[in-house]
Design a protein around this motif. Structure first.
Motif, PDB file in Angstrom:
ATOM      1  N   ARG A 237      35.498 -37.315 -49.156  1.00 34.61           N
ATOM      2  CA  ARG A 237      34.936 -36.352 -48.206  1.00 34.61           C
ATOM      3  C   ARG A 237      33.526 -36.749 -47.804  1.00 34.61           C
ATOM      4  NH1 ARG A 237      36.724 -30.374 -50.417  1.00 34.61           N
ATOM      5  NH2 ARG A 237      38.899 -30.547 -49.799  1.00 34.61           N
ATOM      6  N   HIS A 238      32.744 -37.176 -48.776  1.00 34.04           N
ATOM      7  CA  HIS A 238      31.366 -37.590 -48.511  1.00 34.04           C
ATOM      8  C   HIS A 238      31.338 -38.767 -47.534  1.00 34.04           C
ATOM      9  CE1 HIS A 238      27.210 -38.688 -49.190  1.00 34.04           C
ATOM     10  NE2 HIS A 238      27.587 -39.883 -49.579  1.00 34.04           N
ATOM     11  N   LEU A 239      32.182 -39.768 -47.778  1.00 30.60           N
ATOM     12  CA  LEU A 239      32.212 -40.939 -46.906  1.00 30.60           C
ATOM     13  C   LEU A 239      32.707 -40.585 -45.512  1.00 30.60           C
ATOM     14  CD1 LEU A 239      33.589 -43.610 -49.393  1.00 30.60           C
ATOM     15  CD2 LEU A 239      31.251 -43.373 -48.558  1.00 30.60           C
ATOM     16  N   ALA A 240      33.662 -39.672 -45.423  1.00 29.72           N
ATOM     17  CA  ALA A 240      34.167 -39.236 -44.117  1.00 29.72           C
ATOM     18  C   ALA A 240      33.084 -38.507 -43.347  1.00 29.72           C
ATOM     19  CB  ALA A 240      35.387 -38.341 -44.306  1.00 29.72           C
ATOM     20  N   ASN A 241      32.306 -37.669 -44.038  1.00 36.92           N
ATOM     21  CA  ASN A 241      31.204 -36.957 -43.381  1.00 36.92           C
ATOM     22  C   ASN A 241      30.130 -37.926 -42.910  1.00 36.92           C
ATOM     23  OD1 ASN A 241      32.354 -34.447 -43.641  1.00 36.92           O
ATOM     24  ND2 ASN A 241      31.284 -33.961 -45.540  1.00 36.92           N
ATOM     25  N   GLN A 242      29.832 -38.939 -43.712  1.00 33.71           N
ATOM     26  CA  GLN A 242      28.834 -39.932 -43.313  1.00 33.71           C
ATOM     27  C   GLN A 242      29.282 -40.680 -42.067  1.00 33.71           C
ATOM     28  OE1 GLN A 242      28.154 -42.424 -46.786  1.00 33.71           O
ATOM     29  NE2 GLN A 242      26.080 -41.626 -46.930  1.00 33.71           N
TER      30      GLN A 242
END
Length: 53
Positions: free
Chosen positions: A38-43
């Protein structure tokens, strides 16, 4: 991979159990994979947005 499985499920816990069984890891490890995804997708989403200056 784990993030894509989690997107299909409503709760992180249920998805984490499925991932834990599939890959033979603990539930907490699977949850961390989901959160990382999720963090990488948001970035990536933020980097695609044009900077508004």
């Amino acid at each position: 991979m784990a993030f894509n499985i989690a997107k299909k499920s409503d709760s992180i816990g249920e998805a984490a159990m499925a991932i834990a069984k599939t890959f033979g890891v603990s539930k907490t490890t699977a949850q961390s994979w989901i959160r990382r995804g999720r963090h990488l997708a948001n970035q990536a989403k933020k980097s695609r947005e044009t900077p508004r200056r």
